[in-house]
Design a protein around this motif. Sequence first.
Motif, PDB file in Angstrom:
ATOM      1  N   THR A 126      85.348  40.145   9.524  1.00 13.51           N
ATOM      2  CA  THR A 126      83.954  40.097   9.955  1.00 13.51           C
ATOM      3  C   THR A 126      83.914  40.411  11.440  1.00 13.51           C
ATOM      4  N   VAL A 127      83.115  41.402  11.803  1.00 10.44           N
ATOM      5  CA  VAL A 127      82.995  41.813  13.197  1.00 10.44           C
ATOM      6  C   VAL A 127      81.574  41.493  13.659  1.00 10.44           C
ATOM      7  N   ARG A 128      81.480  40.713  14.734  1.00 10.71           N
ATOM      8  CA  ARG A 128      80.168  40.346  15.271  1.00 10.71           C
ATOM      9  C   ARG A 128      79.483  41.558  15.905  1.00 10.71           C
ATOM     10  N   PRO A 129      78.157  41.524  15.994  1.00 10.15           N
ATOM     11  CA  PRO A 129      77.414  42.643  16.585  1.00 10.15           C
ATOM     12  C   PRO A 129      77.906  42.968  17.992  1.00 10.15           C
ATOM     13  N   GLY A 130      78.083  44.255  18.262  1.00 13.46           N
ATOM     14  CA  GLY A 130      78.489  44.708  19.575  1.00 13.46           C
ATOM     15  C   GLY A 130      79.958  44.482  19.908  1.00 13.46           C
ATOM     16  N   GLN A 131      80.749  44.015  18.952  1.00 11.25           N
ATOM     17  CA  GLN A 131      82.160  43.727  19.206  1.00 11.25           C
ATOM     18  C   GLN A 131      83.041  44.753  18.496  1.00 11.25           C
ATOM     19  N   ARG A 132      84.298  44.821  18.958  1.00  9.73           N
ATOM     20  CA  ARG A 132      85.249  45.733  18.336  1.00  9.73           C
ATOM     21  C   ARG A 132      86.650  45.132  18.413  1.00  9.73           C
ATOM     22  N   MET A 162      79.308  50.562  11.161  1.00 11.62           N
ATOM     23  CA  MET A 162      80.688  50.322  11.552  1.00 11.62           C
ATOM     24  C   MET A 162      81.284  51.633  12.049  1.00 11.62           C
ATOM     25  N   GLN A 163      81.676  51.641  13.307  1.00 14.29           N
ATOM     26  CA  GLN A 163      82.324  52.819  13.878  1.00 14.29           C
ATOM     27  C   GLN A 163      83.830  52.684  13.648  1.00 14.29           C
ATOM     28  N   ILE A 164      84.419  53.703  13.050  1.00 15.93           N
ATOM     29  CA  ILE A 164      85.829  53.696  12.668  1.00 15.93           C
ATOM     30  C   ILE A 164      86.576  54.765  13.453  1.00 15.93           C
ATOM     31  N   THR A 165      87.755  54.409  13.941  1.00 18.69           N
ATOM     32  CA  THR A 165      88.651  55.367  14.570  1.00 18.69           C
ATOM     33  C   THR A 165      89.985  55.319  13.849  1.00 18.69           C
ATOM     34  N   ASP A 170      93.420  57.644  14.344  1.00 18.82           N
ATOM     35  CA  ASP A 170      94.038  58.698  15.155  1.00 18.82           C
ATOM     36  C   ASP A 170      92.973  59.423  15.977  1.00 18.82           C
ATOM     37  N   ASP A 171      92.812  60.725  15.825  1.00 23.99           N
ATOM     38  CA  ASP A 171      91.892  61.490  16.676  1.00 23.99           C
ATOM     39  C   ASP A 171      90.472  61.576  16.125  1.00 23.99           C
ATOM     40  N   ARG A 172      90.195  60.907  15.021  1.00 22.10           N
ATOM     41  CA  ARG A 172      88.871  61.006  14.382  1.00 22.10           C
ATOM     42  C   ARG A 172      88.104  59.695  14.553  1.00 22.10           C
ATOM     43  N   THR A 173      86.838  59.781  14.965  1.00 23.61           N
ATOM     44  CA  THR A 173      85.946  58.629  15.069  1.00 23.61           C
ATOM     45  C   THR A 173      84.648  58.976  14.355  1.00 23.61           C
ATOM     46  N   TRP A 174      84.151  58.061  13.507  1.00 26.73           N
ATOM     47  CA  TRP A 174      82.920  58.302  12.755  1.00 26.73           C
ATOM     48  C   TRP A 174      82.272  56.981  12.383  1.00 26.73           C
ATOM     49  N   GLU A 175      81.023  57.050  11.927  1.00 27.80           N
ATOM     50  CA  GLU A 175      80.331  55.879  11.408  1.00 27.80           C
ATOM     51  C   GLU A 175      80.520  55.853   9.891  1.00 27.80           C
ATOM     52  N   ALA A 176      81.172  54.809   9.422  1.00 33.65           N
ATOM     53  CA  ALA A 176      81.483  54.704   7.997  1.00 33.65           C
ATOM     54  C   ALA A 176      80.293  54.141   7.224  1.00 33.65           C
ATOM     55  N   SER A 177      80.190  54.537   5.979  1.00 34.02           N
ATOM     56  CA  SER A 177      79.113  54.092   5.097  1.00 34.02           C
ATOM     57  C   SER A 177      79.573  52.925   4.225  1.00 34.02           C
ATOM     58  N   GLN A 178      78.629  52.146   3.759  1.00 31.72           N
ATOM     59  CA  GLN A 178      78.931  51.050   2.840  1.00 31.72           C
ATOM     60  C   GLN A 178      79.655  51.601   1.613  1.00 31.72           C
ATOM     61  N   GLY A 179      80.761  50.963   1.240  1.00 36.16           N
ATOM     62  CA  GLY A 179      81.540  51.383   0.087  1.00 36.16           C
ATOM     63  C   GLY A 179      82.588  52.441   0.389  1.00 36.16           C
ATOM     64  N   GLU A 180      82.576  52.992   1.592  1.00 32.10           N
ATOM     65  CA  GLU A 180      83.537  54.042   1.950  1.00 32.10           C
ATOM     66  C   GLU A 180      84.956  53.470   2.001  1.00 32.10           C
ATOM     67  N   LEU A 181      85.908  54.240   1.480  1.00 31.28           N
ATOM     68  CA  LEU A 181      87.328  53.900   1.555  1.00 31.28           C
ATOM     69  C   LEU A 181      87.948  54.631   2.740  1.00 31.28           C
ATOM     70  N   ILE A 182      88.712  53.909   3.545  1.00 32.90           N
ATOM     71  CA  ILE A 182      89.332  54.468   4.742  1.00 32.90           C
ATOM     72  C   ILE A 182      90.830  54.180   4.669  1.00 32.90           C
ATOM     73  N   ALA A 240      84.624  48.994  14.976  1.00 36.76           N
ATOM     74  CA  ALA A 240      83.654  48.430  15.911  1.00 36.76           C
ATOM     75  C   ALA A 240      82.310  48.289  15.222  1.00 36.76           C
ATOM     76  N   ASN A 241      81.629  47.192  15.500  1.00 41.80           N
ATOM     77  CA  ASN A 241      80.296  46.953  14.960  1.00 41.80           C
ATOM     78  C   ASN A 241      79.282  47.369  16.022  1.00 41.80           C
ATOM     79  N   THR A 242      78.602  48.470  15.792  1.00 45.01           N
ATOM     80  CA  THR A 242      77.618  48.973  16.749  1.00 45.01           C
ATOM     81  C   THR A 242      76.203  48.515  16.403  1.00 45.01           C
TER      82      THR A 242
END
Length: 122
Positions: A35-41, A62-65, A67-79, A90-92
């Motif tokens: 669980t990531v609080r708002p504004g935390q990473r 949820m911002q995910i990094t 390696d060299d890729r950073t994106w906003e992940a969607s609910q249910g997305e597998l990473i 990070a929780n933005t």
Amino acid sequence: MSIEDKTQDVFGVDRPWGDFRSFCQNEQVTVKVITVRPGQRLSLQKHGQRAEMWTVLDDAPMQITVDDRTWEASQGELIWVPQGAVHRMANTGDREARILEVGFGHFDEDDIERLEDDYQRA
């Protein structure tokens, strides 16, 4: 191993009451809900002894990094986070957000190599 290789092990089964999704079977794993609080990473980090598969549980930004890729992940997305990959979540948003983490391999908190950390941990 890539996300495509690992997600072949992910399967769903329909039941009269609904369904379930299986993420691993008969493997050495550690399972957590983070669980990531708002504004935390979390720290920018990597692991030498395990790979991780994350699933975004909430409809929250949820911002995910990895390696060299950073994106906003969607609910249910597998990473897929390969062993040794530099990663962070990070929780933005403005409410708590959760990720299900399945760690494949030897789990040890001392295996975390922090490259950047907002909380000045070693």
